[in-house]
Design an enzyme around this catalytic site. Structure first.
Site: not given
Length: 170
Positions: A33-35, A123, A127
């Site tokens: 994802g973003v990470d 999140s 998540y």
């Protein structure tokens, strides 16, 4: 001073801001994802600083709801502020941990002297946090947090996320 809230639909790694907030995992070593996008576009300098943080201050990983800064590497920012959002569960109210991600990120931004900060919808992806509730917590928390940050920019990946945040931002 009043913080301006801005909504943008797009790619957080393309933002020209002082600090980009990374929805990190506790390892700080990249992920999906973003990470993953931030680590890929920012390059190895971010990972190198994350490894140093793991070797010193956060040997057990960064706790949920906390935030820490590194260089932004090749991104159009000075810093990346990494925060670990909670995994959603209907069995336990973790709203305070999600709010803490935004408060702690703004605290770190203030320590750095950042004037503009870009946040993802922490999140609400892998998540599992319900998007409407995540938007509500994000917008309310940023509005209630005392900060020297002049602009908080929520950078939302798609139209659905943008609409959820727009409904909360008014």
């Amino acid at each position: 001073m009043t913080t301006t809230l801005t909504l943008v639909q797009g790619d957080i790694t393309r933002q020209h801001v002082d600090a980009i907030v990374n929805a990190a995992n506790s390892s700080l070593l990249g992920g999906g994802g973003v990470d993953g996008a931030i680590h890929r576009r920012g390059g190895p300098a971010i990972l190198e600083e994350c490894r140093r943080l793991r070797a010193s201050l956060h040997s057990d990983g960064l706790p949920t709801g906390r935030a820490v800064a590194t260089t932004a590497g090749a991104l159009n920012a000075r810093w990346v502020i990494h925060t670990v959002g909670p995994v959603f569960t209907s069995e336990e109210d973790r709203s305070e941990l999600l709010a803490s991600c935004y408060r702690e990120s703004l605290r770190v931004a203030d320590e750095l002297g950042a004037c503009t900060v870009a946040f993802p919808a922490v999140s609400t992806g892998g998540y599992g946090w319900p998007l409407d509730d995540g938007a509500r917590i994000a917008v309310e928390t940023v509005r209630r947090t005392r900060t020297s940050v002049e602009e908080v920019r929520f950078v939302l990946f798609d139209a659905r996320a943008y609409e959820a945040f727009a409904a909360q931002a008014g």
